[in-house]
Design an enzyme around this catalytic site. Structure first.
Site, PDB file in Angstrom:
ATOM      1  N   PRO A  14      22.045   4.744   9.422  1.00  0.00           N
ATOM      2  CA  PRO A  14      20.864   3.891   9.587  1.00  0.00           C
ATOM      3  C   PRO A  14      20.908   3.139  10.919  1.00  0.00           C
ATOM      4  O   PRO A  14      21.898   2.506  11.248  1.00  0.00           O
ATOM      5  CB  PRO A  14      20.966   2.928   8.405  1.00  0.00           C
ATOM      6  CG  PRO A  14      21.758   3.669   7.388  1.00  0.00           C
ATOM      7  CD  PRO A  14      22.763   4.469   8.171  1.00  0.00           C
ATOM      8  N   GLU A  15      19.840   3.265  11.679  1.00  0.00           N
ATOM      9  CA  GLU A  15      19.740   2.551  12.948  1.00  0.00           C
ATOM     10  C   GLU A  15      18.740   1.418  12.790  1.00  0.00           C
ATOM     11  O   GLU A  15      18.266   1.131  11.694  1.00  0.00           O
ATOM     12  CB  GLU A  15      19.366   3.528  14.056  1.00  0.00           C
ATOM     13  CG  GLU A  15      20.433   4.597  14.273  1.00  0.00           C
ATOM     14  CD  GLU A  15      20.271   5.351  15.576  1.00  0.00           C
ATOM     15  OE1 GLU A  15      19.544   4.859  16.459  1.00  0.00           O
ATOM     16  OE2 GLU A  15      20.864   6.434  15.716  1.00  0.00           O
TER      17      GLU A  15
END
Length: 282
Positions: A2-3
């Site tokens: 997840p960014e």
């Protein structure tokens, strides 16, 4: 992994369920995350005052401190009904008086959950994980002037430079590839070689690609789902990341791949020049 857009999507998904709700109980099924989960016993009964994102961290503010949560490589948060049975990798539950439960799932256990009292240190809430972070990429303080100043004397490749959280937070591998493509800059170019106009363009492209990803709910890469169990859709729009050997969407040149800092890097040898050029941005 997840960014920033996925973390922002998660924040927007869970906020309506947590804000102004009281914490009824915390269930830690497995404290063995990246760092052991150690939380005070007296958190139940406190109210969630506000929620915010700092870089890729979620800050869940209670009345006398905040929970600091990182999703790690494969973590996700979901709001579930209080009677829903946990799955194998559901490590932590934050049960609310409303009957909902915020559930943290992390198969690889690279995520983290910490508690920070407000009275320890005012700067960045006093937590060591938040110190030395650069500006938020969507904030006014982040611009080409900031990048140019930080790049002075830096031999580091520009892609690694913008992925350094001391330069700017939240620009992970996917979005660094995409922003450099939009800016027409080759990823391996030394940061110090770029002109101020090139950095102005790069800052705008970073803002553009992150804002667009947030708008469509983040990027689906294996493990990420938002707070309602729905995937993001930005992957459908990727120009270069994961497309090595395929034709460039703009000029049909075959995209090349390399590795920078042990991270997959894909670029168009025609559209991305060492110094960049200003006519390339969509």
């Amino acid at each position: 992994m997840p960014e920033l857009p996925e973390v922002e999507t998660t924040l927007r998904g869970i906020t309506p369920f947590l804000e102004n709700q009281r914490l009824r109980r915390i269930v830690v099924r497995d404290p063995r995350l990246r760092w052991p989960v150690v939380l005070p016993d007296d958190l139940p009964g406190q109210r969630f005052v506000s929620l915010e994102r700092r870089a890729k961290y979620l800050k869940l503010h209670l009345e006398r401190g905040f929970l600091l949560l990182h999703l790690g490589m494969s973590g996700s948060l979901q709001v579930v009904s209080g009677n829903r049975a946990p799955d194998l990798h559901d490590h932590v539950d934050l049960e609310l008086e409303s009957g909902w439960t915020l559930r943290f799932n992390d198969p690889r256990r690279f995520g983290s959950l910490h508690w920070q009292d407000y009275d320890v240190d005012a700067e960045e809430g006093g937590h060591w994980l938040l110190r030395d972070l650069g500006p938020e990429p969507l904030a006014p303080a982040f611009d080409g002037a900031h990048l140019k100043q930080r790049a002075r004397g830096r031999r580091q490749a520009v892609k690694l430079f913008i992925m350094d959280a001391r330069t700017v937070v939240g620009v992970g591998n996917i979005y660094a590839n995409e922003a450099l493509f939009l800016a027409g800059i080759r990823p391996g170019t030394a940061a110090r070689r770029l002109s101020r106009p090139a950095f102005d363009e790069l800052a705008l492209c970073i803002k553009q690609v992150l804002a667009e990803a947030i708008e469509v709910g983040g990027t689906t890469l294996r493990d990420f789902v938002d707070s309602q169990g729905q995937p993001g859709y930005f992957q459908q729009q990727l120009n270069v990341y994961g497309r090595e050997g395929q034709p460039c969407r703009r000029c049909d040149t075959v995209l090349k791949g390399t590795r920078l800092g042990q991270r997959a890097t894909v670029y168009c040898p025609n559209c991305q020049r060492s110094q960049g050029f200003l006519s390339n941005r969509c």
